[in-house]
Design an enzyme around this catalytic site. Sequence first.
Site, PDB file in Angstrom:
ATOM      1  N   ASP A   1      -7.561  -5.349  14.376  1.00 22.03           N
ATOM      2  CA  ASP A   1      -7.287  -3.916  14.230  1.00 22.03           C
ATOM      3  C   ASP A   1      -6.991  -3.640  12.761  1.00 22.03           C
ATOM      4  O   ASP A   1      -5.892  -3.220  12.403  1.00 22.03           O
ATOM      5  CB  ASP A   1      -6.097  -3.561  15.131  1.00 22.03           C
ATOM      6  N   SER A   2      -7.978  -3.907  11.928  1.00 22.86           N
ATOM      7  CA  SER A   2      -7.728  -3.865  10.486  1.00 22.86           C
ATOM      8  C   SER A   2      -8.195  -2.563   9.865  1.00 22.86           C
ATOM      9  O   SER A   2      -8.886  -1.769  10.488  1.00 22.86           O
ATOM     10  CB  SER A   2      -8.473  -5.020   9.826  1.00 22.86           C
TER      11      SER A   2
ATOM     12  N   GLU B   1       1.122  -8.434  11.652  1.00 20.48           N
ATOM     13  CA  GLU B   1       0.923  -7.319  10.713  1.00 20.48           C
ATOM     14  C   GLU B   1       1.510  -7.741   9.360  1.00 20.48           C
ATOM     15  O   GLU B   1       2.631  -8.218   9.282  1.00 20.48           O
ATOM     16  CB  GLU B   1       1.626  -6.070  11.288  1.00 20.48           C
TER      17      GLU B   1
ATOM     18  N   ASP C   1       0.722   0.025  13.911  1.00 17.88           N
ATOM     19  CA  ASP C   1       1.120   1.277  14.575  1.00 17.88           C
ATOM     20  C   ASP C   1       1.403   1.068  16.061  1.00 17.88           C
ATOM     21  O   ASP C   1       2.050   1.887  16.694  1.00 17.88           O
ATOM     22  CB  ASP C   1       0.038   2.359  14.370  1.00 17.88           C
TER      23      ASP C   1
ATOM     24  N   HIS D   1      -8.160   3.104  20.095  1.00 18.24           N
ATOM     25  CA  HIS D   1      -7.347   2.025  20.671  1.00 18.24           C
ATOM     26  C   HIS D   1      -7.879   1.567  22.034  1.00 18.24           C
ATOM     27  O   HIS D   1      -7.860   0.381  22.344  1.00 18.24           O
ATOM     28  CB  HIS D   1      -5.879   2.442  20.747  1.00 18.24           C
TER      29      HIS D   1
ATOM     30  N   GLN E   1       0.821  -1.214   0.000  1.00 13.55           N
ATOM     31  CA  GLN E   1       0.000   0.000   0.000  1.00 13.55           C
ATOM     32  C   GLN E   1       0.852   1.259   0.000  1.00 13.55           C
ATOM     33  O   GLN E   1       2.055   1.219   0.207  1.00 13.55           O
ATOM     34  CB  GLN E   1      -0.882   0.001   1.248  1.00 13.55           C
TER      35      GLN E   1
ATOM     36  N   ASP F   1       0.525 -12.696   6.983  1.00 13.43           N
ATOM     37  CA  ASP F   1      -0.869 -12.494   6.650  1.00 13.43           C
ATOM     38  C   ASP F   1      -1.710 -13.157   7.751  1.00 13.43           C
ATOM     39  O   ASP F   1      -1.504 -14.331   8.057  1.00 13.43           O
ATOM     40  CB  ASP F   1      -1.076 -13.158   5.276  1.00 13.43           C
ATOM     41  N   GLY F   2      -2.611 -12.393   8.345  1.00 11.71           N
ATOM     42  CA  GLY F   2      -3.403 -12.877   9.471  1.00 11.71           C
ATOM     43  C   GLY F   2      -4.120 -14.185   9.180  1.00 11.71           C
ATOM     44  O   GLY F   2      -4.263 -15.046  10.047  1.00 11.71           O
TER      45      GLY F   2
END
Length: 277
Positions: free
Chosen positions: A153-154, A104, A84, A60, A29, A135-136
């Site tokens: 947390d996507s 992540e 993050d 959060h 990205q 990859d989750g």
Amino acid sequence: MIWFTEHWTEGVGLTVKANEVKKIKSKYQEILVLDTPEFGRMLVLDGLVQTTERDEFIYHEMLSHPAMVMHPNPERVLVIGGGDGGTVREVLKHRSVKEVHLCEIDEEVIIISEKYFPTISQKLRDPKVKIFIEDGNSFLEERKNFYDLIIMDSSDPVGASEVLFKREFYEKVKNSLRKNGIMVAQTESPILQEEYFSKAYSEIRKVFRNVGVYLAYIPTYPSGMWSFTIASDFIDIKDTTQNTDRLKELKTKYFCDSIYACLFSLPKFVQETIKKS
Ligand code: AG3
């Protein structure tokens, strides 16, 4: 300074005055860091605002604490996405936690966050934290019956995050939870992204016995009204009288005992959307 706009729909968006600090293209990205006069530093992925220094605490805290408090003894926590580090920071505020895994997909998000968002990413190198650049979806297949809490947390369900909003994925999440396990996911804006929201809810509903939706107000996300969906097979997540003593020692700026007490009180139209889903 420029005016940066995130286009929320065909006709609505968020515009902020900003200085561009950094812009890179990772394998997955475009990562953009902005300095804004009102919201401080802002992280933008593929044109979508992920977090800002000024309002990140709301998201959060609300993503992590309700489930952390509801669980009788959360020791092993997995955060999917969340490079993050904001969610990891909040999870570590709970004394019961022994390990936090962060999965992540894009390492560049972590690198950029550690460099440009130190207050958010500060706990990523804590000894209890293990980072997996994976990859989750495939990550979960290797860890069955392992976590007490899995936090999604996507980003929005487009591109790399799309699979994270599907039933097949939630099945994997469920299989990776231990007994008493809880899953919580950010599930978009119930007013501006109603379709995403109701789809995510109905997919989660197909997999878990107890499912609840709650909201928080996040100024920099589409419409500001944001939803979270929490689910468990064994914990009665609707009972918010559980473990309230833990709230006293929790250092937060948004989440508190009165929000916990009425966590699931929803505006009528959101209740309707859920019923129809
Ligand atoms: N993840 C949820 C961001 C969704 C925002 N959507 C948008 N701006 N259209 C945030 C990750 C922060 N840890």
